[in-house]
Design a protein around this motif. Structure first.
Motif, mmCIF file in Angstrom:
data_model
loop_
_atom_site.group_PDB
_atom_site.id
_atom_site.type_symbol
_atom_site.label_atom_id
_atom_site.label_comp_id
_atom_site.label_asym_id
_atom_site.label_seq_id
_atom_site.Cartn_x
_atom_site.Cartn_y
_atom_site.Cartn_z
ATOM 1 N N TYR A 1 0.826 -1.211 0.000
ATOM 2 C CA TYR A 1 0.000 0.000 0.000
ATOM 3 C C TYR A 1 0.857 1.257 0.000
ATOM 4 O O TYR A 1 0.545 2.239 -0.668
ATOM 5 C CB TYR A 1 -0.898 0.025 1.244
ATOM 6 N N LEU B 1 1.896 3.386 -2.921
ATOM 7 C CA LEU B 1 0.955 4.311 -3.551
ATOM 8 C C LEU B 1 0.989 5.697 -2.902
ATOM 9 O O LEU B 1 0.306 6.611 -3.332
ATOM 10 C CB LEU B 1 -0.475 3.753 -3.460
ATOM 11 N N MET B 2 1.765 5.814 -1.834
ATOM 12 C CA MET B 2 1.854 7.096 -1.139
ATOM 13 C C MET B 2 3.115 7.834 -1.618
ATOM 14 O O MET B 2 4.067 7.211 -2.082
ATOM 15 C CB MET B 2 1.975 6.873 0.377
ATOM 16 N N GLN C 1 -1.268 8.643 -8.235
ATOM 17 C CA GLN C 1 -2.417 9.177 -7.495
ATOM 18 C C GLN C 1 -3.715 8.503 -7.934
ATOM 19 O O GLN C 1 -4.581 8.212 -7.114
ATOM 20 C CB GLN C 1 -2.518 10.698 -7.699
ATOM 21 N N ALA D 1 -3.747 5.123 -6.452
ATOM 22 C CA ALA D 1 -4.010 5.215 -5.012
ATOM 23 C C ALA D 1 -5.491 5.438 -4.761
ATOM 24 O O ALA D 1 -6.082 4.818 -3.864
ATOM 25 C CB ALA D 1 -3.183 6.342 -4.404
ATOM 26 N N ILE E 1 -6.811 3.211 -1.722
ATOM 27 C CA ILE E 1 -6.672 3.768 -0.373
ATOM 28 C C ILE E 1 -7.080 5.245 -0.355
ATOM 29 O O ILE E 1 -7.217 5.868 -1.403
ATOM 30 C CB ILE E 1 -5.214 3.654 0.143
ATOM 31 N N THR F 1 -5.546 8.525 0.612
ATOM 32 C CA THR F 1 -4.210 9.037 0.946
ATOM 33 C C THR F 1 -4.254 10.136 2.023
ATOM 34 O O THR F 1 -3.229 10.496 2.578
ATOM 35 C CB THR F 1 -3.480 9.567 -0.307
ATOM 36 N N PHE G 1 -4.655 7.215 5.089
ATOM 37 C CA PHE G 1 -3.931 5.936 5.145
ATOM 38 C C PHE G 1 -2.653 6.061 5.971
ATOM 39 O O PHE G 1 -1.888 7.010 5.826
ATOM 40 C CB PHE G 1 -3.580 5.430 3.732
#
Lengths: 457, 428
Positions: free
Chosen positions: A322, A325-326, B328, B331, B335, B337, B340
């Protein structure tokens, strides 16, 4: 490196951009560079220069406090003398074995070190998982020490530490000790290369085959302890000239209902080149194309097909966590190669008390040793050593197309302590073209292969 | 453009690999993730057929065009638009040479997406705790002020709030010990009145032992030059966010900042706005050689719906100007952002993944791994994405920023001012 690379795949041309993770199709009538050249004002993937990344003492210190696995090489002795053994005549490592058994005092120093950390430093409400692994030689020849280690842990380790056990064994003594191993919920990795003919390289010291004993042991365990056998026993097979992927899979599936993990013979530290040439078989060999890849690919722990490589490495479509994705400034990710931070995943204690990064790394790279009362680890020395090797690799990493999906451990490079280090996994433009060509050729012939590859990853 | 078909050579329409295609009942949106250009197309039967053909898993963003399509005016306009804007093109090739384009499509490692693995402690590919990135800790709930909206601000932003509890130094040390074993990037410290926290400066010293970025969120009414300098004296790397509401006197803020002008690297001013008037005042305030970094947070107080809609919600123009990267967009599929990797720890140890919802445990009693596993398995705010009834069919769903508490508090399911996407013009 110029970010745009032209690739010829069959009769088609593409322009690959590492920065944008995309492959632009070039036709005669499109202005193919236009899009990639204009309006670069959004947050795009950065390919940082690996030259500047450095491992710090604190990274090593934190990892040393909290490894995922502590592995004890309980003995160097083995009841088999397999032809391709990494410690046998075929490899240079053979010289360094002296039939040592690990002393209890050595194991106790390591255990006391970690039990002390778990009790005094480790927060009581941070549940730690730690796997204690046993390795050899043949680990079961050191069963008394294993029992003593486990008993000591059970009596002294704090309860918030969730300790599990694992062992790699040749299976010869398995039936004799299985009740104990089962009681302690050991995860067992047992070596077997297929049927009797396939397994001919796994022999006793007098040259007699080990197959019947190991196979019968496994069958007995399957018969009397089916749940344990099903959940906790893993079969490891080595691919060589006396077996094939098909044979291994079919035999183990039909006789033991097991999916093996298939590995190639290691090409590192080979002494007898002619024997290796005779025995070596790659999991990429042609036979794979004759069998259904979607069924076989689960069995390989290292190799991927070109389509999978394309998806994982070149499309930017594959995400393995995960946090990927940040937008994080993660300095670890920028270190050259994919070498583990020392001790983060594994701390390997040899029978003679050396500390290695893991069981796959040769004795020539100790990170410390077990002293009389403590672990002797010089963090600064390790940091300097790692940063030197990182530095040796940096230029190759900067021009490698797999820089963001690298799986290479630097210990497996050639001449790693020299500026002229060679990374066997280096993925230059030529390989990018080869891989894309191969993947696109397969996709054109059978588009469903792409969907199959997606399912596998 | 000449569109002919002869011998075995046929026209193929392909879309570039940097183009996302989304569609709803009325429209089709093509989005170039490199330069954020968009192409919005009204659906016609033939264009829809072409798009469906392009999106087939085995098509690889490429489809053969026959005479039916080539003679259609809308299709030809569509193709011209694609070509002129580098979204794709038509090429004349034999089938064997047709382009293979890998569309942008997220593939997730099975180990992560399978929550069964987490429950069985088999999440080894990426350990559960590696997902924990940021912690907000309320050091104390004590505060002698009784501000209007005290119990509401912290739902919408990182902000102090009143409670009777105090996080003891020993408890903080326990939390810090855990942080040192984790990969926490950022620690937010809030009150009550932070400076009224017992052994505050000793707690700051303890926090200095972490490698994480430490951000102290201080309400302007609690801030003084002396207290801020004493904090920075203990922790020179700390970042201080001074939260300023426009109901306070701006002259006092000016005085405070003029005395802290040598600490601009450590201080950020957070302006909390509730009305157009406060926004106008802010514009005046920051126009006078304002040397400090600042952030602006709109606050929904239950009565300023129009202000929030005017300043925070999107209209059509905002939507078509949205920019986003491939990462982005990916994401936004999986999730949130905004939330998260973040947890909020109250002064009594209670932990929330989002303070608007139920607690997920207590840091002083539960294993932190259990807490994070619970968040991942239950999938509340960390995985709160735009899949509600209003957004799920919107073409811009994955381009929009992820949802925030302000939407939940306003009981609105989107941040759209205008849902009439049909009125959007063709873009090029």
């Amino acid at each position: 490196m110029n970010d745009l690379t032209e690739i010829h795949a069959g009769n088609s041309k593409y322009l690959y951009s590492r920065q944008y993770d995309c492959m632009t199709y070039i036709s005669s009538n499109n202005k193919y560079k236009n899009c990639l050249d204009d309006d670069r004002d959004i947050n795009v993937k950065k390919h940082n220069n690996r030259n500047n990344a450095k491992l710090a003492n604190i990274n090593i210190y934190k990892a040393l406090l909290n490894p995922n696995q502590i592995v004890f090489e309980v003995t160097e002795r083995c009841n088999l003398s397999c032809v391709y053994c990494a410690y046998g005549k075929m490899y240079t490592l053979g010289k360094s074995r002296n039939e040592y058994n690990m002393k209890w005092e050595t194991a106790k120093v390591v255990l006391d070190h970690y039990i002390n950390i778990w009790k005094k430093i480790f927060p009581h409400n941070l549940r730690q998982k730690c796997n204690i692994g046993f390795y050899g030689g043949e680990a079961l020849l050191g069963i008394d020490l294993i029992k003593k280690i486990i008993s000591y842990i059970e009596n002294n380790a704090p309860k918030n530490i969730n300790i599990t056990y694992s062992m790699t064994t040749n299976g010869v003594l398995l039936l004799k000790h299985v009740k104990y191993l089962m009681r302690k919920s050991f995860i067992l990795s047992v070596s077997l290369d297929g049927d009797r003919m396939n397994n001919e390289y796994r022999v006793f010291k007098d040259g007699t085959e080990s197959f019947n004993i190991v196979f019968n042991n496994l069958k007995e365990i399957k018969k009397y302890y089916p749940a344990y056998f099903s959940n906790c026993v893993v079969i490891l097979s080595v691919l060589h000239n006396k077996n094939s992927i098909n044979q291994i899979i079919n035999f183990l599936n039909s006789e033991l209902s097991k999916k093996p993990i298939i590995n190639e013979l290691s090409l590192l530290g080979v002494k007898d080149e002619s024997l290796m040439n005779q025995m070596f078989k790659s999991v990429n060999s042609k036979e794979i194309s004759h069998i259904n890849k979607s069924n076989t690919n689960d069995y390989f722990d290292a190799e991927t097909t070109s389509i999978e490589a394309l998806i994982r490495c070149l499309t930017g479509n594959y995400v393995d966590r995960y946090t990927a994705l940040m937008d994080l400034n993660d300095t670890h990710a920028e270190l050259p190669t994919a070498t583990c931070i020392p001790f983060k995943n594994n701390i390997y204690i040899t029978a003679s008390g050396k500390i290695l990064p893991c069981e796959k790394i040769g004795y020539e790279f100790p990170l410390g040793e077990v002293g009389r009362n403590r672990l002797k680890v010089n963090l600064r020395k390790i940091k300097v050593f790692y940063n030197k090797i990182y530095n040796n690799y940096a230029n190759q990493c900067n021009s490698c197309f797999l820089i963001n999906s690298c799986k290479h451990c630097f210990y497996f490079g050639i001449n790693i302590e020299s500026k002229n280090v060679i990374c066997p996994d280096f993925f230059p433009k030529e390989k990018l073209i080869e891989c894309t060509n191969s993947a696109f050729r397969i996709i054109k012939n059978n588009p469903k292969e792409y969907s199959n590859a997606i399912k596998r990853i | 453009m000449q569109l002919n078909e002869y011998n075995n050579i046929q026209p193929w329409l392909y879309i570039e690999s940097y183009v996302f295609i989304w569609k709803n009942d009325a429209m089709i949106l093509l989005f170039n993730y490199i330069n954020s250009k968009k192409l919005i197309i009204k659906r016609t039967i033939l264009i829809e057929e072409i798009i469906n053909a392009l999106l087939k898993p085995d098509a690889f963003y490429c489809t053969k065009l026959n005479e039916k399509y080539l003679s259609d005016k809308d299709v030809r306009k569509f193709i011209d638009n694609l070509s002129d804007n580098s979204f794709g093109n038509v090429v004349y090739l034999e089938e064997i040479d047709r382009p293979i384009i890998i569309p942008p499509s997220l593939y997730f490692n099975k180990m992560i997406s399978d929550k069964h693995n987490i429950i069985n402690n088999q999440f080894y590919d990426s350990r559960v705790l590696d997902n924990l990135l940021e912690i907000t800790i309320q050091l104390t709930g004590k505060c002698s002020n009784r501000c209007n909206g005290c119990d509401e601000f912290y739902f919408q932003m990182t902000h102090c709030y009143h409670s009777k509890k105090e996080l003891s130094r020993a408890s903080l040390q326990t939390i810090i010990k855990q942080i040192n074993f984790l990969n926490i990037r950022k620690i937010n410290l809030i009150g009550g009145n932070l400076f009224a926290s017992e052994s505050f400066l000793e707690k700051v010293e303890d926090l200095c032992t972490t490698n994480s970025l430490r951000i102290f969120h201080i309400n302007f009414i609690h801030a003084s030059v002396e207290s801020i300098l004493s904090l920075l004296n203990k922790d020179s790397k700390a970042l201080i966010k001074i939260i300023y509401h426009y109901k306070y006197h701006s002259k006092k803020l000016q005085m405070l900042l003029s005395n802290l002008s040598h600490k601009t690297n450590n201080i950020i001013i957070v302006f909390v706005l509730e009305s157009q008037g406060s926004l106008d005042k802010l514009n005046k305030f920051i126009s006078n050689d304002f040397d400090f970094q600042f952030e602006i947070y709109p606050f929904f107080n239950g009565e300023n719906v129009e202000f929030i809609k005017e300043n925070c919600f999107f209209n059509n123009n905002d939507l078509v100007n949205l920019k986003s990267s491939k990462k982005q967009i990916f994401a936004n599929q999986v999730i949130n952002t905004n939330y998260f990797g973040k947890i909020h720890i109250c002064s009594d140890g209670t932990v929330y993944d989002n303070v608007r919802y139920h607690s997920v445990g207590n840091i002083l009693n539960n294993y932190i791994e259990e807490i994070v596993s619970k968040i991942i398995i239950n999938g509340n705010s960390w995985f709160w994405i735009r899949n509600n009834e209003f957004c799920k069919d919107c073409l811009f769903r994955l381009l929009c920023p992820p949802p925030t508490n302000i939407e939940g508090i306003m009981e609105t399911s989107s941040i759209c001012n205008n849902s009439e996407m049909m009125n959007l013009p063709f873009l090029s």
